[in-house]
Scaffold this motif. Structure first.
Motif, PDB file in Angstrom:
ATOM      1  N   ASP A  46     -16.895  60.448 -48.174  1.00  0.00           N
ATOM      2  CA  ASP A  46     -16.367  59.074 -48.156  1.00  0.00           C
ATOM      3  C   ASP A  46     -16.766  58.402 -49.459  1.00  0.00           C
ATOM      4  O   ASP A  46     -17.932  58.072 -49.661  1.00  0.00           O
ATOM      5  CB  ASP A  46     -16.940  58.318 -46.950  1.00  0.00           C
ATOM      6  N   ARG A  47     -15.802  58.192 -50.331  1.00  0.00           N
ATOM      7  CA  ARG A  47     -16.114  57.650 -51.659  1.00  0.00           C
ATOM      8  C   ARG A  47     -16.787  56.284 -51.603  1.00  0.00           C
ATOM      9  O   ARG A  47     -17.501  55.912 -52.515  1.00  0.00           O
ATOM     10  CB  ARG A  47     -14.846  57.559 -52.519  1.00  0.00           C
ATOM     11  N   ARG A  48     -16.564  55.545 -50.533  1.00  0.00           N
ATOM     12  CA  ARG A  48     -17.201  54.233 -50.406  1.00  0.00           C
ATOM     13  C   ARG A  48     -18.549  54.326 -49.712  1.00  0.00           C
ATOM     14  O   ARG A  48     -19.314  53.369 -49.702  1.00  0.00           O
ATOM     15  CB  ARG A  48     -16.296  53.279 -49.626  1.00  0.00           C
ATOM     16  N   GLY A  49     -18.857  55.471 -49.125  1.00  0.00           N
ATOM     17  CA  GLY A  49     -20.079  55.623 -48.347  1.00  0.00           C
ATOM     18  C   GLY A  49     -21.288  55.991 -49.179  1.00  0.00           C
ATOM     19  O   GLY A  49     -21.184  56.387 -50.340  1.00  0.00           O
ATOM     20  N   VAL A  50     -22.438  55.860 -48.556  1.00  0.00           N
ATOM     21  CA  VAL A  50     -23.720  56.176 -49.183  1.00  0.00           C
ATOM     22  C   VAL A  50     -24.511  57.051 -48.221  1.00  0.00           C
ATOM     23  O   VAL A  50     -24.489  56.835 -47.010  1.00  0.00           O
ATOM     24  CB  VAL A  50     -24.509  54.876 -49.474  1.00  0.00           C
ATOM     25  N   VAL A  51     -25.204  58.033 -48.787  1.00  0.00           N
ATOM     26  CA  VAL A  51     -26.097  58.888 -48.010  1.00  0.00           C
ATOM     27  C   VAL A  51     -27.522  58.574 -48.442  1.00  0.00           C
ATOM     28  O   VAL A  51     -27.809  58.461 -49.634  1.00  0.00           O
ATOM     29  CB  VAL A  51     -25.779  60.384 -48.248  1.00  0.00           C
ATOM     30  N   LEU A  52     -28.377  58.412 -47.465  1.00  0.00           N
ATOM     31  CA  LEU A  52     -29.786  58.145 -47.723  1.00  0.00           C
ATOM     32  C   LEU A  52     -30.567  59.433 -47.545  1.00  0.00           C
ATOM     33  O   LEU A  52     -30.331  60.179 -46.595  1.00  0.00           O
ATOM     34  CB  LEU A  52     -30.304  57.078 -46.756  1.00  0.00           C
ATOM     35  N   GLN A  53     -31.486  59.689 -48.454  1.00  0.00           N
ATOM     36  CA  GLN A  53     -32.248  60.941 -48.436  1.00  0.00           C
ATOM     37  C   GLN A  53     -33.730  60.641 -48.581  1.00  0.00           C
ATOM     38  O   GLN A  53     -34.138  59.867 -49.450  1.00  0.00           O
ATOM     39  CB  GLN A  53     -31.803  61.838 -49.594  1.00  0.00           C
ATOM     40  N   LEU A  54     -34.525  61.256 -47.741  1.00  0.00           N
ATOM     41  CA  LEU A  54     -35.976  61.173 -47.830  1.00  0.00           C
ATOM     42  C   LEU A  54     -36.416  62.011 -49.031  1.00  0.00           C
ATOM     43  O   LEU A  54     -36.017  63.167 -49.167  1.00  0.00           O
ATOM     44  CB  LEU A  54     -36.580  61.717 -46.528  1.00  0.00           C
ATOM     45  N   THR A  55     -37.212  61.452 -49.916  1.00  0.00           N
ATOM     46  CA  THR A  55     -37.721  62.196 -51.074  1.00  0.00           C
ATOM     47  C   THR A  55     -38.994  62.942 -50.681  1.00  0.00           C
ATOM     48  O   THR A  55     -39.608  62.648 -49.645  1.00  0.00           O
ATOM     49  CB  THR A  55     -38.059  61.243 -52.234  1.00  0.00           C
ATOM     50  N   PRO A  56     -39.421  63.906 -51.506  1.00  0.00           N
ATOM     51  CA  PRO A  56     -40.709  64.558 -51.237  1.00  0.00           C
ATOM     52  C   PRO A  56     -41.864  63.547 -51.155  1.00  0.00           C
ATOM     53  O   PRO A  56     -42.745  63.673 -50.312  1.00  0.00           O
ATOM     54  CB  PRO A  56     -40.878  65.520 -52.412  1.00  0.00           C
ATOM     55  N   ALA A  57     -41.837  62.522 -52.017  1.00  0.00           N
ATOM     56  CA  ALA A  57     -42.884  61.487 -51.963  1.00  0.00           C
ATOM     57  C   ALA A  57     -42.796  60.699 -50.653  1.00  0.00           C
ATOM     58  O   ALA A  57     -43.823  60.335 -50.074  1.00  0.00           O
ATOM     59  CB  ALA A  57     -42.753  60.545 -53.161  1.00  0.00           C
ATOM     60  N   GLY A  58     -41.585  60.441 -50.184  1.00  0.00           N
ATOM     61  CA  GLY A  58     -41.414  59.735 -48.919  1.00  0.00           C
ATOM     62  C   GLY A  58     -41.917  60.565 -47.756  1.00  0.00           C
ATOM     63  O   GLY A  58     -42.562  60.038 -46.837  1.00  0.00           O
ATOM     64  N   LEU A  59     -41.620  61.850 -47.776  1.00  0.00           N
ATOM     65  CA  LEU A  59     -42.098  62.740 -46.716  1.00  0.00           C
ATOM     66  C   LEU A  59     -43.622  62.818 -46.735  1.00  0.00           C
ATOM     67  O   LEU A  59     -44.272  62.776 -45.678  1.00  0.00           O
ATOM     68  CB  LEU A  59     -41.476  64.130 -46.861  1.00  0.00           C
ATOM     69  N   ALA A  60     -44.219  62.887 -47.916  1.00  0.00           N
ATOM     70  CA  ALA A  60     -45.680  62.927 -48.033  1.00  0.00           C
ATOM     71  C   ALA A  60     -46.287  61.621 -47.501  1.00  0.00           C
ATOM     72  O   ALA A  60     -47.302  61.650 -46.783  1.00  0.00           O
ATOM     73  CB  ALA A  60     -46.089  63.160 -49.487  1.00  0.00           C
ATOM     74  N   ALA A  61     -45.682  60.488 -47.827  1.00  0.00           N
ATOM     75  CA  ALA A  61     -46.178  59.201 -47.343  1.00  0.00           C
ATOM     76  C   ALA A  61     -46.087  59.131 -45.820  1.00  0.00           C
ATOM     77  O   ALA A  61     -47.012  58.636 -45.153  1.00  0.00           O
ATOM     78  CB  ALA A  61     -45.391  58.056 -47.981  1.00  0.00           C
ATOM     79  N   LEU A  62     -44.990  59.622 -45.276  1.00  0.00           N
ATOM     80  CA  LEU A  62     -44.817  59.636 -43.821  1.00  0.00           C
ATOM     81  C   LEU A  62     -45.873  60.525 -43.165  1.00  0.00           C
ATOM     82  O   LEU A  62     -46.502  60.131 -42.178  1.00  0.00           O
ATOM     83  CB  LEU A  62     -43.408  60.111 -43.455  1.00  0.00           C
ATOM     84  N   ARG A  63     -46.054  61.719 -43.710  1.00  0.00           N
ATOM     85  CA  ARG A  63     -47.061  62.628 -43.141  1.00  0.00           C
ATOM     86  C   ARG A  63     -48.454  62.019 -43.191  1.00  0.00           C
ATOM     87  O   ARG A  63     -49.230  62.139 -42.241  1.00  0.00           O
ATOM     88  CB  ARG A  63     -47.036  63.961 -43.886  1.00  0.00           C
ATOM     89  N   GLU A  64     -48.770  61.338 -44.284  1.00  0.00           N
ATOM     90  CA  GLU A  64     -50.077  60.720 -44.432  1.00  0.00           C
ATOM     91  C   GLU A  64     -50.273  59.580 -43.436  1.00  0.00           C
ATOM     92  O   GLU A  64     -51.363  59.379 -42.912  1.00  0.00           O
ATOM     93  CB  GLU A  64     -50.237  60.199 -45.857  1.00  0.00           C
ATOM     94  N   ALA A  65     -49.215  58.830 -43.166  1.00  0.00           N
ATOM     95  CA  ALA A  65     -49.317  57.656 -42.304  1.00  0.00           C
ATOM     96  C   ALA A  65     -49.170  57.958 -40.816  1.00  0.00           C
ATOM     97  O   ALA A  65     -49.561  57.137 -39.979  1.00  0.00           O
ATOM     98  CB  ALA A  65     -48.256  56.632 -42.711  1.00  0.00           C
ATOM     99  N   THR A  66     -48.625  59.106 -40.475  1.00  0.00           N
ATOM    100  CA  THR A  66     -48.295  59.385 -39.081  1.00  0.00           C
ATOM    101  C   THR A  66     -49.510  59.360 -38.157  1.00  0.00           C
ATOM    102  O   THR A  66     -49.469  58.755 -37.083  1.00  0.00           O
ATOM    103  CB  THR A  66     -47.526  60.713 -38.958  1.00  0.00           C
ATOM    104  N   SER A  67     -50.600  59.977 -38.547  1.00  0.00           N
ATOM    105  CA  SER A  67     -51.797  59.973 -37.684  1.00  0.00           C
ATOM    106  C   SER A  67     -52.297  58.559 -37.454  1.00  0.00           C
ATOM    107  O   SER A  67     -52.651  58.192 -36.321  1.00  0.00           O
ATOM    108  CB  SER A  67     -52.908  60.818 -38.311  1.00  0.00           C
ATOM    109  N   THR A  68     -52.318  57.762 -38.510  1.00  0.00           N
ATOM    110  CA  THR A  68     -52.746  56.365 -38.396  1.00  0.00           C
ATOM    111  C   THR A  68     -51.811  55.601 -37.469  1.00  0.00           C
ATOM    112  O   THR A  68     -52.257  54.845 -36.603  1.00  0.00           O
ATOM    113  CB  THR A  68     -52.760  55.701 -39.791  1.00  0.00           C
ATOM    114  N   HIS A  69     -50.515  55.791 -37.656  1.00  0.00           N
ATOM    115  CA  HIS A  69     -49.539  55.078 -36.837  1.00  0.00           C
ATOM    116  C   HIS A  69     -49.648  55.472 -35.364  1.00  0.00           C
ATOM    117  O   HIS A  69     -49.660  54.601 -34.486  1.00  0.00           O
ATOM    118  CB  HIS A  69     -48.127  55.342 -37.360  1.00  0.00           C
ATOM    119  N   LEU A  70     -49.753  56.773 -35.104  1.00  0.00           N
ATOM    120  CA  LEU A  70     -49.865  57.229 -33.715  1.00  0.00           C
ATOM    121  C   LEU A  70     -51.129  56.698 -33.052  1.00  0.00           C
ATOM    122  O   LEU A  70     -51.095  56.248 -31.904  1.00  0.00           O
ATOM    123  CB  LEU A  70     -49.833  58.754 -33.653  1.00  0.00           C
ATOM    124  N   ALA A  71     -52.246  56.724 -33.767  1.00  0.00           N
ATOM    125  CA  ALA A  71     -53.496  56.188 -33.214  1.00  0.00           C
ATOM    126  C   ALA A  71     -53.357  54.689 -32.947  1.00  0.00           C
ATOM    127  O   ALA A  71     -53.850  54.180 -31.931  1.00  0.00           O
ATOM    128  CB  ALA A  71     -54.656  56.464 -34.173  1.00  0.00           C
TER     129      ALA A  71
END
Length: 161
Positions: free
Chosen positions: A106-131
């Motif tokens: 879709d030429r008007r559409g946008v796809v959002l992608q998690l970057t390696p830095a975003g995935l690392a930030a998520l992994r780092e924060a997940t334990s804190t968030h779950l607790a």
């Protein structure tokens, strides 16, 4: 502003369906709980340099094996406006957490992608968030109460707008 005051506002016509004292007490308790849990879990995430909206976006992107969502589709899943999601993505993009790519289908559409830095930030924060979620919410409820809250939340969230 009270939601139980039956006195009309000057210049206003019509009838309001005021809340009963019990309804107002339930509404205010719900709002207090929502604010308290949101504020406390947000505070708990701050050492990871993530806001709650950041975490919501990252965890939603991580739901897919390829870590990609169309903007429209992701906004719908998160129950956010496309504008709100787009602004949030812009802030996160400047921090290298997500990328915004053209949609090949879709030429008007946008796809959002998690970057390696975003995935690392998520992994780092997940334990804190779950607790935090456990300490601020889950641990205060028994299994039957958790089921009741889930059922009530689903019913209210799925009610027609």
């Amino acid at each position: 502003m009270s939601t139980t005051n039956p006195a009309p506002f000057p210049g206003q016509r019509g009838t309001r369906r005021w809340l009963t004292p019990d309804e107002e007490a339930a509404w205010r308790a719900f709002r207090r709980m929502l604010v308290a849990v949101t504020e406390r879990t947000t505070k708990d995430l701050s050492p990871a340099n993530l806001s709650m909206p950041d975490y919501d976006v990252l965890s939603t992107l991580a739901d897919r094996a390829d870590h990609r969502w169309g903007l429209r589709e992701m906004a719908e899943k998160m129950e956010w406006s496309r504008s709100r999601l787009s602004h949030q993505i812009s802030r996160m993009q400047t921090r290298g957490l997500v990328d915004r790519l053209p949609d090949d289908t879709d030429r008007r559409g946008v796809v959002l992608q998690l970057t390696p830095a975003g995935l690392a930030a998520l992994r780092e924060a997940t334990s804190t968030h779950l607790a935090s979620v456990r300490r601020r919410f889950v641990d205060h409820l028994n299994p039957e109460e958790l089921e009741t809250i889930r059922d009530l939340a689903d019913r209210i969230a799925e009610a027609p707008g």
